[in-house]
Design a protein around this motif. Sequence first.
Motif, PDB file in Angstrom:
ATOM      1  N   LEU A  16       0.638  -1.127  -0.030  1.00 33.98           N
ATOM      2  CA  LEU A  16       0.095   0.043  -0.069  1.00 33.98           C
ATOM      3  C   LEU A  16       0.910   1.171  -0.029  1.00 33.98           C
ATOM      4  CD1 LEU A  16      -2.807  -1.232   2.426  1.00 33.98           C
ATOM      5  CD2 LEU A  16      -3.078  -0.455   0.153  1.00 33.98           C
ATOM      6  N   ARG A  17       2.049   1.297   0.279  1.00 40.47           N
ATOM      7  CA  ARG A  17       3.001   2.452   0.282  1.00 40.47           C
ATOM      8  C   ARG A  17       2.988   3.151  -0.965  1.00 40.47           C
ATOM      9  NH1 ARG A  17       7.679  -0.059   1.382  1.00 40.47           N
ATOM     10  NH2 ARG A  17       7.117  -0.350   3.567  1.00 40.47           N
ATOM     11  N   GLY A  18       2.623   4.482  -1.046  1.00 35.63           N
ATOM     12  CA  GLY A  18       2.640   5.084  -1.983  1.00 35.63           C
ATOM     13  C   GLY A  18       1.407   5.144  -2.750  1.00 35.63           C
ATOM     14  N   SER A  19       0.581   4.690  -2.329  1.00 35.89           N
ATOM     15  CA  SER A  19      -0.899   4.680  -2.998  1.00 35.89           C
ATOM     16  C   SER A  19      -1.917   5.695  -2.329  1.00 35.89           C
ATOM     17  CB  SER A  19      -1.718   3.206  -2.469  1.00 35.89           C
ATOM     18  OG  SER A  19      -1.813   3.111  -1.104  1.00 35.89           O
ATOM     19  N   ASN A  20      -1.267   6.510  -1.438  1.00 38.31           N
ATOM     20  CA  ASN A  20      -1.872   7.714  -0.866  1.00 38.31           C
ATOM     21  C   ASN A  20      -3.476   7.254  -0.450  1.00 38.31           C
ATOM     22  OD1 ASN A  20      -0.139   9.665  -1.256  1.00 38.31           O
ATOM     23  ND2 ASN A  20      -0.559   9.629  -3.370  1.00 38.31           N
ATOM     24  N   THR A  21      -3.630   6.107   0.172  1.00 37.22           N
ATOM     25  CA  THR A  21      -4.876   5.871   0.917  1.00 37.22           C
ATOM     26  C   THR A  21      -4.969   6.151   2.183  1.00 37.22           C
ATOM     27  OG1 THR A  21      -3.783   3.516   1.619  1.00 37.22           O
ATOM     28  CG2 THR A  21      -5.205   3.600  -0.673  1.00 37.22           C
ATOM     29  N   SER A  22      -6.136   6.732   2.537  1.00 39.66           N
ATOM     30  CA  SER A  22      -6.510   6.858   3.968  1.00 39.66           C
ATOM     31  C   SER A  22      -6.702   5.412   4.949  1.00 39.66           C
ATOM     32  CB  SER A  22      -7.628   7.686   3.995  1.00 39.66           C
ATOM     33  OG  SER A  22      -8.820   6.873   3.781  1.00 39.66           O
ATOM     34  N   ARG A  23      -6.728   5.774   5.911  1.00 43.64           N
ATOM     35  CA  ARG A  23      -7.098   4.583   6.790  1.00 43.64           C
ATOM     36  C   ARG A  23      -8.428   3.988   6.595  1.00 43.64           C
ATOM     37  NH1 ARG A  23      -9.366   2.732  11.914  1.00 43.64           N
ATOM     38  NH2 ARG A  23      -8.223   1.358  12.898  1.00 43.64           N
ATOM     39  N   ASP A  24      -9.498   4.807   6.408  1.00 45.04           N
ATOM     40  CA  ASP A  24     -10.786   4.537   5.914  1.00 45.04           C
ATOM     41  C   ASP A  24     -10.655   3.589   4.716  1.00 45.04           C
ATOM     42  OD1 ASP A  24     -11.878   5.405   8.493  1.00 45.04           O
ATOM     43  OD2 ASP A  24     -12.341   7.267   7.569  1.00 45.04           O
ATOM     44  N   LEU A  29     -10.972  -1.365   1.798  1.00 43.64           N
ATOM     45  CA  LEU A  29     -10.582  -2.406   0.786  1.00 43.64           C
ATOM     46  C   LEU A  29     -10.319  -3.827   1.636  1.00 43.64           C
ATOM     47  CD1 LEU A  29      -9.135  -2.680  -1.798  1.00 43.64           C
ATOM     48  CD2 LEU A  29      -6.931  -2.008  -0.744  1.00 43.64           C
ATOM     49  N   TYR A  30      -9.834  -3.946   2.812  1.00 41.31           N
ATOM     50  CA  TYR A  30      -9.787  -5.074   3.655  1.00 41.31           C
ATOM     51  C   TYR A  30     -11.037  -5.774   3.590  1.00 41.31           C
ATOM     52  CZ  TYR A  30      -5.629  -2.834   5.443  1.00 41.31           C
ATOM     53  OH  TYR A  30      -4.378  -2.279   5.602  1.00 41.31           O
ATOM     54  N   ARG A  31     -12.119  -5.129   3.838  1.00 41.55           N
ATOM     55  CA  ARG A  31     -13.685  -5.398   3.934  1.00 41.55           C
ATOM     56  C   ARG A  31     -14.011  -6.035   2.500  1.00 41.55           C
ATOM     57  NH1 ARG A  31     -14.855   0.020   6.601  1.00 41.55           N
ATOM     58  NH2 ARG A  31     -14.174  -0.543   8.677  1.00 41.55           N
ATOM     59  N   PHE A  32     -13.765  -5.312   1.433  1.00 44.80           N
ATOM     60  CA  PHE A  32     -14.099  -5.725   0.024  1.00 44.80           C
ATOM     61  C   PHE A  32     -13.355  -7.145  -0.276  1.00 44.80           C
ATOM     62  CE2 PHE A  32     -12.930  -5.465  -4.323  1.00 44.80           C
ATOM     63  CZ  PHE A  32     -13.986  -5.164  -4.906  1.00 44.80           C
ATOM     64  N   ILE A  33     -11.967  -7.295   0.088  1.00 42.25           N
ATOM     65  CA  ILE A  33     -11.398  -8.594  -0.123  1.00 42.25           C
ATOM     66  C   ILE A  33     -11.859  -9.817   0.449  1.00 42.25           C
ATOM     67  CG2 ILE A  33      -9.143  -9.718  -0.097  1.00 42.25           C
ATOM     68  CD1 ILE A  33      -7.765  -6.886  -0.494  1.00 42.25           C
ATOM     69  N   VAL A  34     -12.378  -9.600   1.970  1.00 39.28           N
ATOM     70  CA  VAL A  34     -12.576 -10.707   2.724  1.00 39.28           C
ATOM     71  C   VAL A  34     -14.356 -10.807   2.953  1.00 39.28           C
ATOM     72  CG1 VAL A  34     -10.235 -10.805   3.922  1.00 39.28           C
ATOM     73  CG2 VAL A  34     -12.239  -9.484   5.090  1.00 39.28           C
ATOM     74  N   CYS A  35     -15.035  -9.764   2.555  1.00 39.79           N
ATOM     75  CA  CYS A  35     -16.465  -9.821   2.494  1.00 39.79           C
ATOM     76  C   CYS A  35     -16.716  -9.755   4.117  1.00 39.79           C
ATOM     77  CB  CYS A  35     -16.897 -11.078   1.612  1.00 39.79           C
ATOM     78  SG  CYS A  35     -16.765 -10.909   0.007  1.00 39.79           S
ATOM     79  N   ARG A  36     -16.133  -9.122   4.908  1.00 38.63           N
ATOM     80  CA  ARG A  36     -16.558  -9.002   6.219  1.00 38.63           C
ATOM     81  C   ARG A  36     -16.891  -7.475   6.487  1.00 38.63           C
ATOM     82  NH1 ARG A  36     -12.427 -11.281   9.858  1.00 38.63           N
ATOM     83  NH2 ARG A  36     -13.547  -9.723  11.379  1.00 38.63           N
ATOM     84  N   SER A  37     -17.859  -7.065   7.041  1.00 40.88           N
ATOM     85  CA  SER A  37     -18.037  -5.279   7.250  1.00 40.88           C
ATOM     86  C   SER A  37     -17.643  -5.288   8.597  1.00 40.88           C
ATOM     87  CB  SER A  37     -19.662  -5.237   7.311  1.00 40.88           C
ATOM     88  OG  SER A  37     -20.388  -6.162   7.972  1.00 40.88           O
ATOM     89  N   ASP A  38     -17.239  -6.000   9.355  1.00 39.95           N
ATOM     90  CA  ASP A  38     -16.849  -5.772  10.819  1.00 39.95           C
ATOM     91  C   ASP A  38     -15.492  -5.475  11.170  1.00 39.95           C
ATOM     92  OD1 ASP A  38     -15.930  -8.452  10.235  1.00 39.95           O
ATOM     93  OD2 ASP A  38     -16.543  -9.097  12.278  1.00 39.95           O
ATOM     94  N   LEU A  66      -4.473  -1.579  -8.478  1.00 37.19           N
ATOM     95  CA  LEU A  66      -4.645  -1.203  -7.132  1.00 37.19           C
ATOM     96  C   LEU A  66      -5.712  -0.029  -6.793  1.00 37.19           C
ATOM     97  CD1 LEU A  66      -4.481  -1.985  -4.212  1.00 37.19           C
ATOM     98  CD2 LEU A  66      -2.258  -0.754  -4.194  1.00 37.19           C
ATOM     99  N   ALA A  67      -5.347   0.953  -7.603  1.00 37.68           N
ATOM    100  CA  ALA A  67      -6.036   2.266  -7.514  1.00 37.68           C
ATOM    101  C   ALA A  67      -7.493   2.169  -8.052  1.00 37.68           C
ATOM    102  CB  ALA A  67      -5.523   3.391  -8.518  1.00 37.68           C
ATOM    103  N   GLU A  68      -7.732   1.318  -8.892  1.00 33.67           N
ATOM    104  CA  GLU A  68      -9.197   0.873  -9.440  1.00 33.67           C
ATOM    105  C   GLU A  68      -9.838   0.060  -8.199  1.00 33.67           C
ATOM    106  OE1 GLU A  68     -11.144  -2.327 -12.563  1.00 33.67           O
ATOM    107  OE2 GLU A  68      -9.098  -1.450 -12.916  1.00 33.67           O
ATOM    108  N   LYS A  69      -9.229  -0.734  -7.875  1.00 30.83           N
ATOM    109  CA  LYS A  69      -9.921  -1.783  -6.809  1.00 30.83           C
ATOM    110  C   LYS A  69     -10.107  -0.971  -5.363  1.00 30.83           C
ATOM    111  CE  LYS A  69      -9.989  -5.231  -9.135  1.00 30.83           C
ATOM    112  NZ  LYS A  69     -11.484  -6.040  -9.559  1.00 30.83           N
ATOM    113  N   ILE A  70      -9.189   0.141  -5.340  1.00 28.67           N
ATOM    114  CA  ILE A  70      -9.491   1.051  -4.083  1.00 28.67           C
ATOM    115  C   ILE A  70     -10.983   1.835  -4.244  1.00 28.67           C
ATOM    116  CG2 ILE A  70      -8.537   2.894  -2.646  1.00 28.67           C
ATOM    117  CD1 ILE A  70      -5.821   1.721  -3.073  1.00 28.67           C
ATOM    118  N   GLY A  71     -10.865   2.439  -5.371  1.00 32.92           N
ATOM    119  CA  GLY A  71     -12.138   3.170  -5.815  1.00 32.92           C
ATOM    120  C   GLY A  71     -13.532   2.170  -5.655  1.00 32.92           C
ATOM    121  N   GLN A  72     -13.458   0.754  -6.096  1.00 37.25           N
ATOM    122  CA  GLN A  72     -14.352   0.192  -6.063  1.00 37.25           C
ATOM    123  C   GLN A  72     -14.832  -0.300  -4.522  1.00 37.25           C
ATOM    124  OE1 GLN A  72     -13.250  -3.662  -8.206  1.00 37.25           O
ATOM    125  NE2 GLN A  72     -14.060  -2.787 -10.252  1.00 37.25           N
TER     126      GLN A  72
END
Length: 79
Positions: A16-24, A29-38, A66-72
């Motif tokens: 994720l380094r250099g992707s300028n992603t916020s913590r949120d 992204l983690y929730r999106f990948i593992v399909c967990r909202s918690d 990566l940028a596309e998936k972060i957006g999704q």
Amino acid sequence: MTSVRQRRSRKLFASLRGSNTSRDDRLALYRFIVCRSDIASTNDLTDIELETVADQIWSWRQTGHLAEKIGQATKENTT
């Protein structure tokens, strides 16, 4: 934290380094990948989920998606 988990965490954050992603955005992204909202922290991920997330983000970074998936993920997290 076990050394295996530490290596997975380092891989995740290195991907994720250099992707300028916020913590949120990262959490979405983690929730999106593992399909967990918690998920409120990487500590909420099981070892297997952490490995899955790290590998998927690494793959997306390597293929230029990566940028596309972060957006999704952030879009899906707000709907």
